[in-house]
Design a protein around this motif. Sequence first.
Motif, short mmCIF file in Angstrom:
data_model
loop_
_atom_site.label_atom_id
_atom_site.label_comp_id
_atom_site.label_asym_id
_atom_site.label_seq_id
_atom_site.Cartn_x
_atom_site.Cartn_y
_atom_site.Cartn_z
N VAL A 264 0.84 -1.21 0.00
CA VAL A 264 0.00 0.00 0.00
C VAL A 264 0.87 1.25 0.00
CG1 VAL A 264 -1.81 1.25 1.22
CG2 VAL A 264 -1.82 -1.25 1.21
N ARG A 265 1.91 1.24 0.82
CA ARG A 265 2.77 2.42 0.91
C ARG A 265 3.56 2.62 -0.38
NH1 ARG A 265 5.82 2.47 6.59
NH2 ARG A 265 6.27 4.59 5.85
N ALA A 266 3.94 1.52 -1.03
CA ALA A 266 4.63 1.64 -2.32
C ALA A 266 3.70 2.22 -3.37
CB ALA A 266 5.15 0.27 -2.76
N TRP A 267 2.44 1.78 -3.37
CA TRP A 267 1.48 2.36 -4.33
C TRP A 267 1.31 3.85 -4.08
CZ3 TRP A 267 -3.26 4.40 -2.60
CH2 TRP A 267 -3.98 5.04 -3.61
N ARG A 268 1.21 4.25 -2.83
CA ARG A 268 1.04 5.68 -2.53
C ARG A 268 2.25 6.49 -3.00
NH1 ARG A 268 -3.44 6.53 0.39
NH2 ARG A 268 -4.23 4.87 1.75
N ALA A 269 3.43 5.90 -2.93
CA ALA A 269 4.64 6.61 -3.35
C ALA A 269 4.81 6.64 -4.87
CB ALA A 269 5.86 5.95 -2.71
N ASN B 260 -8.96 0.15 5.44
CA ASN B 260 -9.10 1.41 4.71
C ASN B 260 -8.16 1.53 3.51
OD1 ASN B 260 -11.04 2.36 6.64
ND2 ASN B 260 -9.36 2.89 8.01
N THR B 261 -7.61 0.40 3.05
CA THR B 261 -6.83 0.43 1.82
C THR B 261 -7.75 0.69 0.64
OG1 THR B 261 -5.16 -1.12 2.65
CG2 THR B 261 -5.36 -0.92 0.27
N PRO B 262 -7.43 1.66 -0.23
CA PRO B 262 -8.27 1.91 -1.41
C PRO B 262 -8.00 0.85 -2.48
CG PRO B 262 -6.41 3.43 -1.38
CD PRO B 262 -6.33 2.64 -0.11
N VAL B 263 -8.71 -0.25 -2.39
CA VAL B 263 -8.51 -1.38 -3.30
C VAL B 263 -9.30 -1.16 -4.59
CG1 VAL B 263 -8.96 -3.84 -3.66
CG2 VAL B 263 -8.04 -3.03 -1.48
N ILE B 264 -8.62 -1.35 -5.71
CA ILE B 264 -9.28 -1.34 -7.02
C ILE B 264 -9.12 -2.75 -7.59
CG2 ILE B 264 -9.42 -0.32 -9.30
CD1 ILE B 264 -10.02 1.68 -7.12
N GLY B 265 -10.20 -3.52 -7.56
CA GLY B 265 -10.13 -4.88 -8.09
C GLY B 265 -9.99 -4.89 -9.60
N ALA C 261 -4.34 2.05 -15.38
CA ALA C 261 -5.43 3.01 -15.18
C ALA C 261 -5.94 2.96 -13.75
CB ALA C 261 -6.57 2.72 -16.16
N ALA C 262 -6.04 1.74 -13.19
CA ALA C 262 -6.55 1.59 -11.82
C ALA C 262 -5.63 2.24 -10.80
CB ALA C 262 -6.73 0.11 -11.50
N SER C 263 -4.32 2.24 -11.07
CA SER C 263 -3.37 2.75 -10.08
C SER C 263 -3.50 4.24 -9.83
CB SER C 263 -1.94 2.41 -10.51
OG SER C 263 -1.61 3.06 -11.73
N ALA C 264 -4.22 4.94 -10.69
CA ALA C 264 -4.46 6.36 -10.45
C ALA C 264 -5.49 6.59 -9.35
CB ALA C 264 -4.93 7.04 -11.74
N HIS C 265 -6.21 5.54 -8.99
CA HIS C 265 -7.31 5.69 -8.03
C HIS C 265 -7.15 4.85 -6.77
CE1 HIS C 265 -9.32 7.79 -11.29
NE2 HIS C 265 -9.06 6.74 -12.08
N GLY C 266 -6.34 3.79 -6.84
CA GLY C 266 -6.16 2.93 -5.68
C GLY C 266 -5.16 1.83 -6.00
N LEU C 267 -4.97 0.93 -5.05
CA LEU C 267 -4.05 -0.18 -5.25
C LEU C 267 -4.71 -1.23 -6.14
CD1 LEU C 267 -1.44 -1.75 -4.49
CD2 LEU C 267 -2.74 -2.74 -2.58
N PRO C 268 -4.17 -1.48 -7.34
CA PRO C 268 -4.77 -2.51 -8.19
C PRO C 268 -4.53 -3.90 -7.58
CG PRO C 268 -3.37 -0.99 -9.45
CD PRO C 268 -3.07 -0.77 -8.00
N VAL C 269 -5.59 -4.65 -7.41
CA VAL C 269 -5.51 -5.95 -6.75
C VAL C 269 -6.10 -7.02 -7.66
CG1 VAL C 269 -6.28 -7.37 -4.81
CG2 VAL C 269 -5.56 -5.01 -4.43
N LEU C 270 -5.28 -8.02 -7.97
CA LEU C 270 -5.76 -9.23 -8.64
C LEU C 270 -6.02 -10.23 -7.53
CD1 LEU C 270 -6.22 -10.27 -11.55
CD2 LEU C 270 -3.93 -11.24 -11.47
N ALA C 271 -7.29 -10.41 -7.19
CA ALA C 271 -7.65 -11.15 -5.97
C ALA C 271 -7.31 -12.63 -6.08
CB ALA C 271 -9.13 -10.97 -5.69
N HIS C 272 -6.79 -13.16 -4.98
CA HIS C 272 -6.49 -14.58 -4.86
C HIS C 272 -6.91 -15.01 -3.47
CE1 HIS C 272 -4.10 -18.08 -6.38
NE2 HIS C 272 -4.21 -18.41 -5.10
N ARG C 273 -7.95 -15.81 -3.39
CA ARG C 273 -8.52 -16.18 -2.10
C ARG C 273 -7.61 -17.14 -1.32
NH1 ARG C 273 -12.65 -14.04 1.09
NH2 ARG C 273 -13.46 -15.66 2.49
N PHE C 274 -7.38 -16.83 -0.05
CA PHE C 274 -6.58 -17.68 0.84
C PHE C 274 -7.50 -18.45 1.78
CE2 PHE C 274 -3.21 -15.46 -0.98
CZ PHE C 274 -1.98 -15.79 -0.43
#
Length: 321
Positions: A21-26, A45-50, A59-72
């Motif tokens: 998250v901090r790397a995305w913000r930077a 409160n992480t701004p996740v963009i699925g 494009a997603a990284s302009a608005h939040g952390l782009p996440v390719l979801a992988h269920r654990f």
Amino acid sequence: MTAPIALTCGEPAGIGPELAVRAWRALGPDCPFFWIGDPRHLPDNTPVIGIEAPAQAPAASAHGLPVLAHRFNAASVPGQPDPRNATGVIAVIERAVKLVQSGQACAVCTAPIHKKALIDGAGFAYPGHTEFLGALGGCDRVVMMLASDRLRVVPATIHVALAEVPRLLTPDLLRQTITITAAGLRRHFGLSRPRLAIAGLNPHAGEGGAMGREEMDWIAPLLADMACDDFLLSGPHPADTLFHAAARAKYDAAIAMYHDQALIPIKTLDFDNGVNVTLGLPFIRTSPDHGTAFDIAGTGMANPASLIAALKLARRMSRGD
């Protein structure tokens, strides 16, 4: 447009998720990457963009952390690794490699894993990330390079007892290490004729045989035999004079004989910005040069500098500069 970087989640209970998250913000859109993992493991409160595919990440990284979801299999508690999540950690690494191999990502950047949790939960059969990635890439031999703006250094032997180094350090091993390092510097760092400085094994590089004979018996002859137009070799050099500023100006990377001979200088020179690079793979892989840091996970104290440096370096390597 260059494809984005695939950032693996690493050990969910470590500092990897919060550093993502901090790397995305930077970095934001300046160095687009996407995180592969379970969104439940990210800080509140992480701004996740699925995203459904890596191509959506820039494009997603302009608005939040782009996440390719992988269920654990389980949620995570900072500082408390859960072996039930081991299969997920391994599967995410495999998924990231496949995305790079298919061209959907330009590089893999891996967050730290916890080997004991992987062994306990999934019978993980590799000493670490590097060996596992080598197997996924179909490689018999890969090389670990630690890199920063101040130094690039490669240990010929890595995670072995110091007493084992003279036995494991063979002419064939050193030849492979030099060859793979030179090829990686040409391919990914834009160095058409890389300069490699080779450290000696013994104090003062053996001092003419007074402190050990490996340098005289086979290291120096090997370097002479490997002389060619594709790279420049020097050494064997006394390790205690190889890493000051004037010496570093004369080479593009140093080859050390064992783990601490390589890692002490780079961690002294640039502790927060060192990057672990795996050379010899058929794809680009970088990683921050630190562990899971369970003692500070979830506290917000973790320094994202090494992860940021790893992502930036992966981007530069994908462009060959």
